[in-house]
Scaffold this motif. Structure first.
Motif, PDB file in Angstrom:
ATOM      1  N   ASN A 331       3.614  -1.115   0.222  1.00 41.78           N
ATOM      2  CA  ASN A 331       2.023  -1.962  -0.714  1.00 41.78           C
ATOM      3  C   ASN A 331       2.526  -3.716  -0.980  1.00 41.78           C
ATOM      4  O   ASN A 331       1.648  -4.534  -0.937  1.00 41.78           O
ATOM      5  CB  ASN A 331       2.428  -1.180  -1.894  1.00 41.78           C
ATOM      6  CG  ASN A 331       1.784  -0.239  -1.863  1.00 41.78           C
ATOM      7  OD1 ASN A 331       0.064   0.590  -1.018  1.00 41.78           O
ATOM      8  ND2 ASN A 331       1.650   1.182  -2.591  1.00 41.78           N
ATOM      9  N   SER A 332       3.724  -3.841  -1.386  1.00 40.35           N
ATOM     10  CA  SER A 332       4.725  -4.821  -1.789  1.00 40.35           C
ATOM     11  C   SER A 332       4.575  -6.089  -0.321  1.00 40.35           C
ATOM     12  O   SER A 332       3.915  -6.926  -0.838  1.00 40.35           O
ATOM     13  CB  SER A 332       6.256  -4.992  -2.086  1.00 40.35           C
ATOM     14  OG  SER A 332       6.143  -4.583  -3.134  1.00 40.35           O
ATOM     15  N   PHE A 333       4.052  -5.944   0.853  1.00 37.71           N
ATOM     16  CA  PHE A 333       3.706  -6.768   1.976  1.00 37.71           C
ATOM     17  C   PHE A 333       3.128  -6.730   1.891  1.00 37.71           C
ATOM     18  O   PHE A 333       2.578  -7.696   1.899  1.00 37.71           O
ATOM     19  CB  PHE A 333       4.492  -5.669   3.037  1.00 37.71           C
ATOM     20  CG  PHE A 333       3.954  -6.440   4.212  1.00 37.71           C
ATOM     21  CD1 PHE A 333       4.321  -7.620   4.545  1.00 37.71           C
ATOM     22  CD2 PHE A 333       3.218  -5.960   5.590  1.00 37.71           C
ATOM     23  CE1 PHE A 333       4.095  -8.042   5.759  1.00 37.71           C
ATOM     24  CE2 PHE A 333       2.417  -6.077   6.415  1.00 37.71           C
ATOM     25  CZ  PHE A 333       2.618  -7.713   6.984  1.00 37.71           C
ATOM     26  N   LEU A 334       1.843  -5.942   1.840  1.00 39.32           N
ATOM     27  CA  LEU A 334       0.234  -6.023   1.524  1.00 39.32           C
ATOM     28  C   LEU A 334       0.006  -6.814   0.529  1.00 39.32           C
ATOM     29  O   LEU A 334      -0.553  -7.714   1.359  1.00 39.32           O
ATOM     30  CB  LEU A 334      -0.071  -4.592   2.161  1.00 39.32           C
ATOM     31  CG  LEU A 334      -0.149  -3.603   3.128  1.00 39.32           C
ATOM     32  CD1 LEU A 334      -0.984  -2.219   2.696  1.00 39.32           C
ATOM     33  CD2 LEU A 334      -0.817  -4.481   4.323  1.00 39.32           C
ATOM     34  N   HIS A 335      -0.025  -6.805  -0.606  1.00 36.48           N
ATOM     35  CA  HIS A 335       0.205  -7.476  -1.484  1.00 36.48           C
ATOM     36  C   HIS A 335       0.482  -8.975  -0.912  1.00 36.48           C
ATOM     37  O   HIS A 335      -0.340 -10.161  -1.321  1.00 36.48           O
ATOM     38  CB  HIS A 335       1.186  -7.224  -2.973  1.00 36.48           C
ATOM     39  CG  HIS A 335       1.041  -7.905  -4.200  1.00 36.48           C
ATOM     40  ND1 HIS A 335      -0.352  -7.883  -4.740  1.00 36.48           N
ATOM     41  CD2 HIS A 335       0.834  -8.941  -4.876  1.00 36.48           C
ATOM     42  CE1 HIS A 335      -0.476  -8.462  -6.001  1.00 36.48           C
ATOM     43  NE2 HIS A 335       0.775  -9.185  -5.660  1.00 36.48           N
ATOM     44  N   LEU A 336       1.856  -9.170  -0.708  1.00 39.84           N
ATOM     45  CA  LEU A 336       2.174 -10.667  -0.451  1.00 39.84           C
ATOM     46  C   LEU A 336       1.818 -10.965   0.441  1.00 39.84           C
ATOM     47  O   LEU A 336       1.122 -12.470  -0.033  1.00 39.84           O
ATOM     48  CB  LEU A 336       3.675 -10.458  -0.292  1.00 39.84           C
ATOM     49  CG  LEU A 336       4.019 -10.330  -1.215  1.00 39.84           C
ATOM     50  CD1 LEU A 336       6.029  -9.648  -1.414  1.00 39.84           C
ATOM     51  CD2 LEU A 336       4.470 -11.348  -2.339  1.00 39.84           C
ATOM     52  N   ARG A 337       1.077 -10.723   1.487  1.00 40.72           N
ATOM     53  CA  ARG A 337       0.750 -11.048   2.756  1.00 40.72           C
ATOM     54  C   ARG A 337      -0.440 -11.651   1.954  1.00 40.72           C
ATOM     55  O   ARG A 337      -1.643 -12.500   2.507  1.00 40.72           O
ATOM     56  CB  ARG A 337       0.371  -9.848   4.142  1.00 40.72           C
ATOM     57  CG  ARG A 337      -0.276 -10.844   5.285  1.00 40.72           C
ATOM     58  CD  ARG A 337      -0.740  -9.732   5.655  1.00 40.72           C
ATOM     59  NE  ARG A 337      -1.753  -8.758   5.801  1.00 40.72           N
ATOM     60  CZ  ARG A 337      -1.776  -7.849   6.750  1.00 40.72           C
ATOM     61  NH1 ARG A 337      -1.026  -7.220   8.153  1.00 40.72           N
ATOM     62  NH2 ARG A 337      -2.609  -7.081   6.121  1.00 40.72           N
ATOM     63  N   ASN A 338      -1.426 -10.779   1.425  1.00 38.16           N
ATOM     64  CA  ASN A 338      -2.736 -10.793   0.771  1.00 38.16           C
ATOM     65  C   ASN A 338      -2.495 -12.104  -0.184  1.00 38.16           C
ATOM     66  O   ASN A 338      -3.460 -13.078  -0.165  1.00 38.16           O
ATOM     67  CB  ASN A 338      -3.606  -9.833   0.079  1.00 38.16           C
ATOM     68  CG  ASN A 338      -3.805  -8.945   1.266  1.00 38.16           C
ATOM     69  OD1 ASN A 338      -3.649  -9.077   2.489  1.00 38.16           O
ATOM     70  ND2 ASN A 338      -4.352  -7.735   0.669  1.00 38.16           N
ATOM     71  N   SER A 339      -1.564 -12.506  -0.708  1.00 34.72           N
ATOM     72  CA  SER A 339      -1.079 -13.589  -1.747  1.00 34.72           C
ATOM     73  C   SER A 339      -1.347 -14.642  -1.296  1.00 34.72           C
ATOM     74  O   SER A 339      -1.697 -15.660  -1.184  1.00 34.72           O
ATOM     75  CB  SER A 339      -0.119 -12.944  -2.614  1.00 34.72           C
ATOM     76  OG  SER A 339       0.226 -14.343  -3.375  1.00 34.72           O
ATOM     77  N   LEU A 340      -0.634 -14.672   0.428  1.00 36.98           N
ATOM     78  CA  LEU A 340      -0.186 -16.132   1.053  1.00 36.98           C
ATOM     79  C   LEU A 340      -0.988 -16.601   1.601  1.00 36.98           C
ATOM     80  O   LEU A 340      -1.305 -17.190   1.904  1.00 36.98           O
ATOM     81  CB  LEU A 340       0.599 -15.482   1.936  1.00 36.98           C
ATOM     82  CG  LEU A 340       2.805 -15.601   1.060  1.00 36.98           C
ATOM     83  CD1 LEU A 340       3.748 -14.561   2.445  1.00 36.98           C
ATOM     84  CD2 LEU A 340       2.756 -17.070   1.081  1.00 36.98           C
TER      85      LEU A 340
END
Length: 346
Positions: A331-340
């Motif tokens: 979930n953290s990976f997906l959140h950070l990817r979307n944020s970037l």
């Protein structure tokens, strides 16, 4: 909205102003160079940048830590930050103010960066061996924020550790949440230390960890970075600020990076408050590499453009299903990817 076009006279005025600024800058450089040439200097030696004051820096001799001088910089020298090693010549006379001269920056082993006001990455400290990611019960820490720091540390090649500060504020209302938050990280290779600067609990363990190499504290405002510096180095006198009662968030109290020698060994760079650092303009491949448990599965997906969200033959999703990657880290990976992706649009 389209940019306003300038007429020829406006263009001439802007060009003239720019030329005048450049001429003044060259004149200042020439005056500074002339002043440096008139200073009585010792033989060139290696030094360490202790602090940066803009046009001048404070340098400490590598061979004699008691020798510290403010220094002028030779023209065209590369940008210097706290932690840099330099080739410099100390002043031998106080009649000229006792200012030494830095002639060159030596190669860096690592850089700590953060975005400036324009979003461009700017190096704020160099030659760091350890990033201490500081969190506290308040402001409330979140997995996404911790993972963002960890990924940023991984991309710099600097070893990160987690430090839970202000453990005297842990009670029945937050104890279980904090334990669950930190539980996965030791198995991923990230040590977790716990400390209270108020009671002193955990301080010996932290000093032992910091005794080798150069370290820097990072973390959002209010987690107690300046209080940590005061506990480790009472003479440093880092300013501390109370949490806002309304938001339970902190305010930035450190204004310039400075290097301190710890009595028990090792160096500490007290860096300006950093909420987030180092993830701007990162490609997805680098973000994936920043999650250490993802690495064995990178490049094994069936499709080269796999988004790792349940596509057929996705090696990352298969590892998630098999329990080799936790749902929270995914979930953290997906959140950070979307944020970037959102940040990189602008």
């Amino acid at each position: 909205m389209s940019k306003r076009k300038l007429n020829r006279r406006q263009q001439w005025r802007i060009s003239k102003i720019q030329q005048e600024r450049e001429a003044r800058a060259r004149k200042r450089e020439q005056s500074a160079e002339q002043a440096m040439d008139e200073v009585q200097l010792a033989q060139e030696q290696t030094g360490l940048v202790i602090a940066n004051y803009g046009t001048q820096i404070l340098v400490e001799s590598e061979s004699d830590s008691s020798l510290r001088q403010r220094c002028h910089l030779r023209a065209n020298i590369e940008t210097l930050v706290t932690g840099d090693q330099v080739a410099w010549r100390p002043a031998t006379s106080e009649s000229d103010g006792g200012y030494g001269v830095v002639g060159a920056r030596l190669p860096r082993t690592s850089e700590l960066q953060r975005p400036d006001r324009y979003g461009d990455l700017k190096t704020v400290a160099a030659n760091i061996d350890r990033i201490v990611i500081v969190i506290a019960p308040y402001p409330e820490p979140f997995a996404n924020a911790i993972d963002r720091y960890l990924v940023a540390a991984e991309t710099t090649g600097i070893a990160p550790i987690l430090l839970l500060n202000k453990i005297d504020l842990i009670d029945d209302s937050n104890c279980k949440t904090l334990e669950e938050l930190l539980a996965p990280y030791p198995d991923l290779g990230y040590p977790v230390l716990k400390l209270s600067t108020k009671t002193g609990e955990g301080l010996p363990q932290l000093l032992e960890t910091l005794a080798q190499g150069s370290s820097v504290f990072v973390g959002q405002s209010g987690v107690g970075k300046s209080s940590l510096v005061n506990a480790l180095l009472p003479s440093a006198g880092a300013r501390t600020g109370a949490l806002s009662e309304a938001t339970l968030k902190g305010t930035h109290t450190t204004t310039a990076a400075e290097l301190f020698h710890l009595p028990s060994g090792g160096d500490l760079i007290d860096s300006p408050g950093i909420r987030e650092f180092g993830l701007w303009h990162m490609e997805e491949a680098a973000l994936l590499e920043g999650f250490v448990e993802f690495r064995p599965f990178i490049g094994h997906c069936r499709f080269r453009d796999c988004r790792h969200q349940g596509e057929p033959g996705c090696a990352i999703h298969e590892a998630l299903t098999n329990g080799e990657i936790s749902q929270r880290r995914m979930n953290s990976f997906l959140h950070l990817r979307n944020s970037l992706e959102s940040e990189n649009k602008y």
